[in-house]
Design a protein around this motif. Structure first.
Motif, PDB file in Angstrom:
ATOM      1  N   UNK A 256       0.926  -1.281  -0.092  1.00  0.00           N
ATOM      2  CA  UNK A 256       0.000   0.231  -0.004  1.00  0.00           C
ATOM      3  C   UNK A 256       1.001   1.343   0.010  1.00  0.00           C
ATOM      4  N   UNK A 257       0.810   2.070  -0.887  1.00  0.00           N
ATOM      5  CA  UNK A 257       1.649   2.965  -1.074  1.00  0.00           C
ATOM      6  C   UNK A 257       1.022   4.499  -0.264  1.00  0.00           C
ATOM      7  N   UNK A 258      -0.121   4.512   0.015  1.00  0.00           N
ATOM      8  CA  UNK A 258      -0.471   5.570   0.906  1.00  0.00           C
ATOM      9  C   UNK A 258      -0.833   6.998  -0.056  1.00  0.00           C
ATOM     10  N   UNK A 259      -1.263   6.621  -1.091  1.00  0.00           N
ATOM     11  CA  UNK A 259      -1.597   7.725  -2.102  1.00  0.00           C
ATOM     12  C   UNK A 259      -2.932   7.876  -2.176  1.00  0.00           C
ATOM     13  N   UNK A 260      -3.571   8.968  -2.118  1.00  0.00           N
ATOM     14  CA  UNK A 260      -5.167   9.055  -2.282  1.00  0.00           C
ATOM     15  C   UNK A 260      -5.482   8.678  -3.851  1.00  0.00           C
ATOM     16  N   UNK A 261      -6.518   8.157  -3.979  1.00  0.00           N
ATOM     17  CA  UNK A 261      -7.029   7.637  -5.354  1.00  0.00           C
ATOM     18  C   UNK A 261      -7.730   8.911  -6.074  1.00  0.00           C
ATOM     19  N   UNK A 262      -7.004  10.092  -5.864  1.00  0.00           N
ATOM     20  CA  UNK A 262      -7.736  11.172  -6.407  1.00  0.00           C
ATOM     21  C   UNK A 262      -7.228  11.771  -7.653  1.00  0.00           C
ATOM     22  N   UNK A 263      -6.295  10.863  -8.541  1.00  0.00           N
ATOM     23  CA  UNK A 263      -5.629  11.550  -9.620  1.00  0.00           C
ATOM     24  C   UNK A 263      -6.198  10.531 -11.000  1.00  0.00           C
ATOM     25  N   UNK A 264      -6.090  11.228 -11.917  1.00  0.00           N
ATOM     26  CA  UNK A 264      -6.458  10.580 -13.374  1.00  0.00           C
ATOM     27  C   UNK A 264      -5.232   9.804 -13.826  1.00  0.00           C
ATOM     28  N   UNK A 265      -5.483   8.866 -14.778  1.00  0.00           N
ATOM     29  CA  UNK A 265      -4.544   7.933 -15.222  1.00  0.00           C
ATOM     30  C   UNK A 265      -3.472   8.826 -15.817  1.00  0.00           C
ATOM     31  N   UNK A 266      -2.257   8.406 -15.587  1.00  0.00           N
ATOM     32  CA  UNK A 266      -0.821   9.173 -15.973  1.00  0.00           C
ATOM     33  C   UNK A 266      -0.873  10.825 -15.516  1.00  0.00           C
ATOM     34  N   UNK A 267      -1.652  11.152 -14.515  1.00  0.00           N
ATOM     35  CA  UNK A 267      -1.245  12.479 -14.334  1.00  0.00           C
ATOM     36  C   UNK A 267       0.118  12.759 -13.773  1.00  0.00           C
ATOM     37  N   UNK A 268       0.895  13.796 -14.152  1.00  0.00           N
ATOM     38  CA  UNK A 268       2.071  13.978 -13.956  1.00  0.00           C
ATOM     39  C   UNK A 268       2.458  13.945 -12.359  1.00  0.00           C
ATOM     40  N   UNK A 269       1.722  14.475 -11.871  1.00  0.00           N
ATOM     41  CA  UNK A 269       1.704  14.670 -10.340  1.00  0.00           C
ATOM     42  C   UNK A 269       1.829  13.240  -9.653  1.00  0.00           C
ATOM     43  N   UNK A 270       0.842  12.569 -10.147  1.00  0.00           N
ATOM     44  CA  UNK A 270       0.801  11.211  -9.484  1.00  0.00           C
ATOM     45  C   UNK A 270       1.972  10.325 -10.234  1.00  0.00           C
ATOM     46  N   UNK A 271       2.599  10.502 -11.305  1.00  0.00           N
ATOM     47  CA  UNK A 271       3.844   9.724 -11.862  1.00  0.00           C
ATOM     48  C   UNK A 271       4.923  10.189 -11.081  1.00  0.00           C
ATOM     49  N   UNK A 272       5.080  11.447 -10.653  1.00  0.00           N
ATOM     50  CA  UNK A 272       6.226  11.787  -9.732  1.00  0.00           C
ATOM     51  C   UNK A 272       6.153  11.247  -8.564  1.00  0.00           C
ATOM     52  N   UNK A 273       4.719  11.011  -7.924  1.00  0.00           N
ATOM     53  CA  UNK A 273       4.706  10.309  -6.415  1.00  0.00           C
ATOM     54  C   UNK A 273       5.120   9.134  -6.714  1.00  0.00           C
ATOM     55  N   UNK A 274       4.631   8.338  -7.738  1.00  0.00           N
ATOM     56  CA  UNK A 274       5.052   6.888  -7.831  1.00  0.00           C
ATOM     57  C   UNK A 274       6.383   6.567  -8.092  1.00  0.00           C
ATOM     58  N   UNK A 275       7.115   7.412  -8.895  1.00  0.00           N
ATOM     59  CA  UNK A 275       8.525   7.313  -9.115  1.00  0.00           C
ATOM     60  C   UNK A 275       9.167   7.692  -7.641  1.00  0.00           C
ATOM     61  N   UNK A 276       8.979   8.437  -6.722  1.00  0.00           N
ATOM     62  CA  UNK A 276       9.437   8.365  -5.480  1.00  0.00           C
ATOM     63  C   UNK A 276       9.337   7.373  -4.708  1.00  0.00           C
ATOM     64  N   UNK A 277       7.907   6.882  -4.670  1.00  0.00           N
ATOM     65  CA  UNK A 277       7.743   5.661  -3.605  1.00  0.00           C
ATOM     66  C   UNK A 277       8.126   4.319  -4.134  1.00  0.00           C
ATOM     67  N   UNK A 278       7.705   3.873  -5.342  1.00  0.00           N
ATOM     68  CA  UNK A 278       7.846   2.560  -5.612  1.00  0.00           C
ATOM     69  C   UNK A 278       9.335   1.876  -5.578  1.00  0.00           C
ATOM     70  N   UNK A 279      10.186   2.687  -6.070  1.00  0.00           N
ATOM     71  CA  UNK A 279      11.527   2.081  -6.127  1.00  0.00           C
ATOM     72  C   UNK A 279      12.011   1.388  -4.904  1.00  0.00           C
ATOM     73  N   UNK A 280      11.695   1.853  -3.727  1.00  0.00           N
ATOM     74  CA  UNK A 280      12.266   1.258  -2.614  1.00  0.00           C
ATOM     75  C   UNK A 280      11.593  -0.071  -2.404  1.00  0.00           C
ATOM     76  N   UNK A 281      10.681  -0.605  -3.249  1.00  0.00           N
ATOM     77  CA  UNK A 281       9.945  -1.885  -3.002  1.00  0.00           C
ATOM     78  C   UNK A 281      10.620  -2.723  -3.934  1.00  0.00           C
ATOM     79  N   UNK A 282      11.501  -2.500  -4.956  1.00  0.00           N
ATOM     80  CA  UNK A 282      11.696  -2.981  -6.259  1.00  0.00           C
ATOM     81  C   UNK A 282      12.953  -3.972  -5.573  1.00  0.00           C
ATOM     82  N   UNK A 283      12.910  -5.235  -5.824  1.00  0.00           N
ATOM     83  CA  UNK A 283      14.061  -6.087  -5.605  1.00  0.00           C
ATOM     84  C   UNK A 283      15.016  -6.236  -6.711  1.00  0.00           C
TER      85      UNK A 283
END
Length: 84
Positions: free
Chosen positions: A56-83
């Motif tokens: 769970x990333x803890x990001x509110x589901x308030x964004x449209x698909x590929x919203x630039x702000x959402x992309x930035x948030x995901x780029x900051x949060x997801x890499x720490x979980x990648x093996x």
């Protein structure tokens, strides 16, 4: 990111690309934005989540698909979980 394969799918009825059991069996990691998404995913697809780590990333589901702000948030949060 090099060497990473991704797919995007939704849980809501009527979404353009609904998640399938095959998607979840393919995945090593399943990031979801909210705890409610994790709960819904588990209720609908628990038998298909045996090999996938759901986070769970803890990001509110308030964004449209590929919203630039959402992309930035995901780029900051997801890499720490990648093996690697």
């Amino acid at each position: 990111m090099a060497g990473i394969e991704v797919s995007s799918a939704g849980l809501d009825d009527g979404c353009g690309n609904p998640v399938t059991p095959e998607d979840l069996e393919w995945a090593d990691l399943v990031p979801v934005m909210e705890q409610a998404h994790r709960n819904k995913l588990s209720r609908r697809f628990k038998p298909h989540l045996k090999n996938a780590r759901v986070i769970v990333l803890g990001v509110p589901d308030d964004y449209e698909f590929m919203d630039p702000t959402l992309v930035q948030i995901l780029q900051a949060k997801v890499p720490q979980f990648l093996r690697r």
